[in-house]
Design a protein around this motif. Structure first.
Motif, PDB file in Angstrom:
ATOM      1  N   ARG A  35      10.594  -5.904   7.833  1.00 57.63           N
ATOM      2  CA  ARG A  35       9.960  -6.070   6.494  1.00 57.63           C
ATOM      3  C   ARG A  35       9.723  -4.287   6.422  1.00 57.63           C
ATOM      4  O   ARG A  35      10.308  -3.368   5.974  1.00 57.63           O
ATOM      5  CB  ARG A  35       9.014  -6.440   5.735  1.00 57.63           C
ATOM      6  CG  ARG A  35       8.767  -6.248   4.542  1.00 57.63           C
ATOM      7  CD  ARG A  35       7.515  -6.679   3.983  1.00 57.63           C
ATOM      8  NE  ARG A  35       6.245  -7.085   4.254  1.00 57.63           N
ATOM      9  CZ  ARG A  35       5.294  -7.650   4.376  1.00 57.63           C
ATOM     10  NH1 ARG A  35       4.710  -7.862   3.295  1.00 57.63           N
ATOM     11  NH2 ARG A  35       3.637  -7.185   5.216  1.00 57.63           N
ATOM     12  N   ALA A  36       8.826  -4.605   7.688  1.00 60.28           N
ATOM     13  CA  ALA A  36       7.965  -2.749   7.818  1.00 60.28           C
ATOM     14  C   ALA A  36       9.953  -1.995   8.165  1.00 60.28           C
ATOM     15  O   ALA A  36       9.909  -1.013   8.232  1.00 60.28           O
ATOM     16  CB  ALA A  36       7.189  -2.668   8.951  1.00 60.28           C
ATOM     17  N   PHE A  51      12.085  -5.600   0.397  1.00 61.71           N
ATOM     18  CA  PHE A  51      11.317  -6.035  -0.911  1.00 61.71           C
ATOM     19  C   PHE A  51      11.043  -4.094  -1.138  1.00 61.71           C
ATOM     20  O   PHE A  51      10.971  -3.395  -1.562  1.00 61.71           O
ATOM     21  CB  PHE A  51       9.604  -6.273  -0.771  1.00 61.71           C
ATOM     22  CG  PHE A  51       8.373  -5.545  -1.985  1.00 61.71           C
ATOM     23  CD1 PHE A  51       7.933  -6.578  -3.135  1.00 61.71           C
ATOM     24  CD2 PHE A  51       7.060  -4.676  -1.189  1.00 61.71           C
ATOM     25  CE1 PHE A  51       7.063  -5.881  -3.497  1.00 61.71           C
ATOM     26  CE2 PHE A  51       6.327  -4.034  -2.643  1.00 61.71           C
ATOM     27  CZ  PHE A  51       6.737  -4.236  -3.519  1.00 61.71           C
ATOM     28  N   GLY A  52      10.852  -4.148   0.033  1.00 54.79           N
ATOM     29  CA  GLY A  52      10.649  -2.077  -0.096  1.00 54.79           C
ATOM     30  C   GLY A  52      12.172  -1.021  -0.221  1.00 54.79           C
ATOM     31  O   GLY A  52      11.557  -0.312  -0.869  1.00 54.79           O
ATOM     32  N   VAL A  75       6.902   5.160   6.173  1.00 57.12           N
ATOM     33  CA  VAL A  75       5.714   4.778   7.707  1.00 57.12           C
ATOM     34  C   VAL A  75       6.077   2.765   7.443  1.00 57.12           C
ATOM     35  O   VAL A  75       5.038   2.495   6.580  1.00 57.12           O
ATOM     36  CB  VAL A  75       4.570   5.099   7.272  1.00 57.12           C
ATOM     37  CG1 VAL A  75       3.608   4.598   8.884  1.00 57.12           C
ATOM     38  CG2 VAL A  75       4.811   6.584   7.939  1.00 57.12           C
ATOM     39  N   GLY A  76       6.508   2.768   8.479  1.00 62.25           N
ATOM     40  CA  GLY A  76       6.436   0.900   8.079  1.00 62.25           C
ATOM     41  C   GLY A  76       5.437   0.324   8.856  1.00 62.25           C
ATOM     42  O   GLY A  76       4.147   1.311   9.557  1.00 62.25           O
ATOM     43  N   ILE A 102      12.988  -0.714   5.823  1.00 62.59           N
ATOM     44  CA  ILE A 102      12.968   0.824   4.546  1.00 62.59           C
ATOM     45  C   ILE A 102      13.303   1.832   5.543  1.00 62.59           C
ATOM     46  O   ILE A 102      13.592   2.709   5.688  1.00 62.59           O
ATOM     47  CB  ILE A 102      11.345   0.799   4.368  1.00 62.59           C
ATOM     48  CG1 ILE A 102      10.830   0.952   5.013  1.00 62.59           C
ATOM     49  CG2 ILE A 102      11.601  -0.245   3.397  1.00 62.59           C
ATOM     50  CD1 ILE A 102       9.407   1.734   4.360  1.00 62.59           C
ATOM     51  N   LYS A 105      14.294  -2.970  -2.644  1.00 60.30           N
ATOM     52  CA  LYS A 105      13.874  -3.101  -3.924  1.00 60.30           C
ATOM     53  C   LYS A 105      13.394  -2.076  -4.632  1.00 60.30           C
ATOM     54  O   LYS A 105      13.126  -1.548  -5.649  1.00 60.30           O
ATOM     55  CB  LYS A 105      13.367  -4.399  -4.640  1.00 60.30           C
ATOM     56  CG  LYS A 105      14.063  -5.212  -5.608  1.00 60.30           C
ATOM     57  CD  LYS A 105      13.806  -6.375  -5.539  1.00 60.30           C
ATOM     58  CE  LYS A 105      13.789  -7.259  -7.223  1.00 60.30           C
ATOM     59  NZ  LYS A 105      13.646  -8.924  -7.128  1.00 60.30           N
TER      60      LYS A 105
END
Lengths: 259, 355
Positions: free
Chosen positions: B146-147, B98-99, B77-78, B150, B101
């Motif tokens: 970023r959210a 980040f997610g 969940v973002g 993923i 990675k």
């Protein structure tokens, strides 16, 4: 002049309180030979194999202390701030204990508690005990530094952001928390470094070949060399502090920046 | 079956209840806002969907999977925070990646995805910047990217625009909506700003004191508020105290002047006190025209010129009535102190029960 007079006077008085003894020590260390100024005492110190040995022994001990202390303090301070804020005064009190409990008491209690265990039976065991004691001594400096560092970032939201991106606790600690308290950790680490390099009581009582006992031994057997050694260790400590500033500056700008 | 199902969720912290009997079904791709004043439980509910809080009772099901007991890092969940919460030690590109990675995706794939997202948020040249070098609006766009990186099942936004200034808020609001439509991602948006909720949402969940007051489209919630709370929280509203004159024909008396509402009021006895709510924009200053309208007379108390809108305050004995009219250069606005008669249709009146 006028207005500037008094501040400058106090500043100079304060500065001379530190600088005069330092200069006197330095001056004395140069008089190993009658009638001339010479670095002979320094050469003697640096040539002494025991200097190199004890210095590198303490250096390794200091680095081990810093690593262990960071691994204990950072997760603790992080968890206390994130989940147990009410325990904060309690933890703070415990970290301040080394100021209350004298080193002699600490080392005797440790020696008694761990007597007849591998920790006191062997050279390696005693070294572990030594590092353990130094870790405890480092608590007040490390905890405060890290705690302040954590307060300057929003660990709550950063943690949740990392969690929502799939990160577990080890990842959060290694990729998010450690890098962001790096600068504060560093300042705590260098104070720890300076303390461990000069520590005498614990090292002597645990019969460890550390730099502190070596300085003491030298002081009781030589005349000019101890002064030379004092200046050398001053120089090394200052180099360490300069290193904090230097490493800190770049990272600080990047992490904090204008807000 | 709904994509996100929240069933009978309740959350209490010690003795205080934060959320109670929360039921909601959100369809795939829908944009739903939780709207309410601070402390109404909207953020707590969002945090339960994200997994940061565990419901005291009730179930949360995402895409057919019961996630009530799933930790936040396994929910996919973002989340976007009011404080942006970008990792200060990482570049924009590393933040976005980040997610991926953490999920151990190959470096090439991460780079490709990061580039794509930087393009989506219109910041392709910022990959190497650090968060502190960006403005608030840019930081929040990076946080959004970023959210989204993923490919979460749900996008959760917790007051994402509250820390920004008005102009950026409006443009970023539009951008969030565009990106959401483009990706078709199911989104929950928490806000206390009713304008934001209305501009963005397919449906709005209005909350107060831990309970849902109303669920509906912005049109429904604004025009047909289910409760007095919704009526007063969403938009500006005039509430006049009235007494029932004739329940059968819906006649009421407001400070001695008679008005009519569009429906009979069989549930009220004559003489009972009720509240009558009227939106400021449904009142017209033109007191003469229209024969089937309600009229109220009073004096002009104040006139505020807001550009496109002129806001008139009218004194009506004890009450103050707000009236919004469009600006019209041909018409002089009324002067304070002047007598005035206003007009509004019977079906513009909303009778509030708990007067």
């Amino acid at each position: 002049m006028g207005k500037r007079f008094w501040p400058w006077l106090w500043f100079l008085l304060g500065a001379s309180y530190f600088l005069v003894p330092l200069y006197a020590t330095f001056d004395f260390s140069l008089r190993a030979r009658r009638g001339e100024l010479t670095f002979a005492a320094y050469a003697n110190v640096l040539r002494d194999i025991k200097f190199v040995e004890s210095f590198s022994f303490s250096l390794q001990t200091a680095l081990a202390t810093i690593v262990v202390s960071a691994l204990v303090i950072v997760p603790t301070a992080y968890w206390v701030q994130l989940r147990l804020p009410r325990l904060r005064p309690v933890v703070e009190f415990f970290t301040l204990l080394p100021f209350v409990v004298p080193a002699v008491v600490l080392v005797f209690s440790l020696a008694r508690t761990y007597s007849r265990t591998p920790l006191t039976d062997s050279r390696e065991g005693l070294w572990v005990l030594l590092v353990g004691s130094y870790v405890v001594l480092s608590f007040p400096y490390m905890y405060r530094a890290v705690d302040t560092g954590l307060r300057s970032i929003n660990i709550h939201d950063l943690t949740e952001a990392a969690q929502s991106l799939g990160a577990g606790w080890p990842t959060i600690l290694m990729r998010v928390i450690f890098p962001n308290v790096y600068v504060s950790l560093l300042s705590g680490a260098f104070i720890t470094f300076a303390i461990v390099m000069g520590e005498f009581t614990i090292a002597a009582l645990l019969a460890q070949p550390a730099f502190g006992p070596y300085m003491n031994l030298l002081a009781s057997s030589k005349v000019y060399e101890p002064s030379a050694l004092a200046i050398i260790s001053f120089g090394l400590t200052w180099a360490a502090i300069a290193a904090i500033q230097w490493i800190g500056q770049g990272t600080q700008a990047r992490l904090v920046g204008p807000r | 079956m709904a994509f996100l199902e929240i069933t009978g969720v309740r959350k209490s912290f010690g003795a205080s209840v934060a959320v109670e009997s929360f039921h909601l079904a959100v369809a795939r791709g829908e944009f739903v806002s939780f709207l309410g004043p601070s402390g109404c439980g909207k953020t707590t509910t969002l945090r339960m969907v994200a997994g940061f809080e565990k419901p005291t009772s009730g179930r949360i099901v995402i895409d057919g999977v019961d996630v009530t007991d799933t930790p936040p890092n396994r929910r996919n969940v973002g989340m976007v925070f009011q404080s942006y919460a970008l990792f200060p030690n990482m570049t924009v590109a590393d933040n976005i990646g980040f997610g991926l990675k953490v999920a151990r995706r190959p470096a090439g794939e991460i780079q490709e995805r990061v580039t794509e997202l930087l393009r989506i948020i219109h910041m392709p040249e910022y990959g190497r910047s650090y968060p502190y070098q960006l403005s608030g609006g840019q930081q929040q766009r990076v946080a959004l990217a970023r959210a989204l990186a993923i490919q979460p099942k749900l996008l959760l936004l917790d007051e994402p625009l509250s820390a920004l200034d008005a102009k950026i808020r409006a443009s970023l609001r539009q951008e969030i909506r565009d990106i959401q439509r483009q990706l078709g991602i199911t989104t929950i948006y928490v806000t206390h700003d009713q304008e934001e909720a209305m501009a963005l949402s397919d449906r709005i969940v209005v909350m107060s004191r831990g309970r849902i007051e109303q669920v509906g489209t912005p049109f429904e919630v604004y025009n047909f508020p289910a409760t007095r709370f919704v009526a007063s929280f969403v938009g500006t509203l005039n509430v006049l105290q009235a007494t029932v004159a004739d329940a059968a024909t819906g006649r009421l008396s407001v400070q001695g002047q008679e008005i009519r509402v569009a429906r009979p009021l069989p549930e009220h006895a004559p003489g009972a006190s009720v509240g009558v709510a009227i939106r400021p924009e449904l009142i017209s200053l033109d007191g003469q025209a229209g024969h089937d309208a309600n009229r109220l007379s009073g004096t002009v108390a104040d006139v505020t010129f807001l550009g496109p809108i002129v806001r008139v305050q009218m004194h009506l004995s004890g009450d103050v009535l707000h009236i919004d009219i469009f600006n019209n250069p041909q018409l002089r606005p009324p002067q304070p102190g002047a007598p005035i008669t206003v007009r509004f249709a019977p079906d513009a009146c909303l009778v509030l029960d708990d007067a």
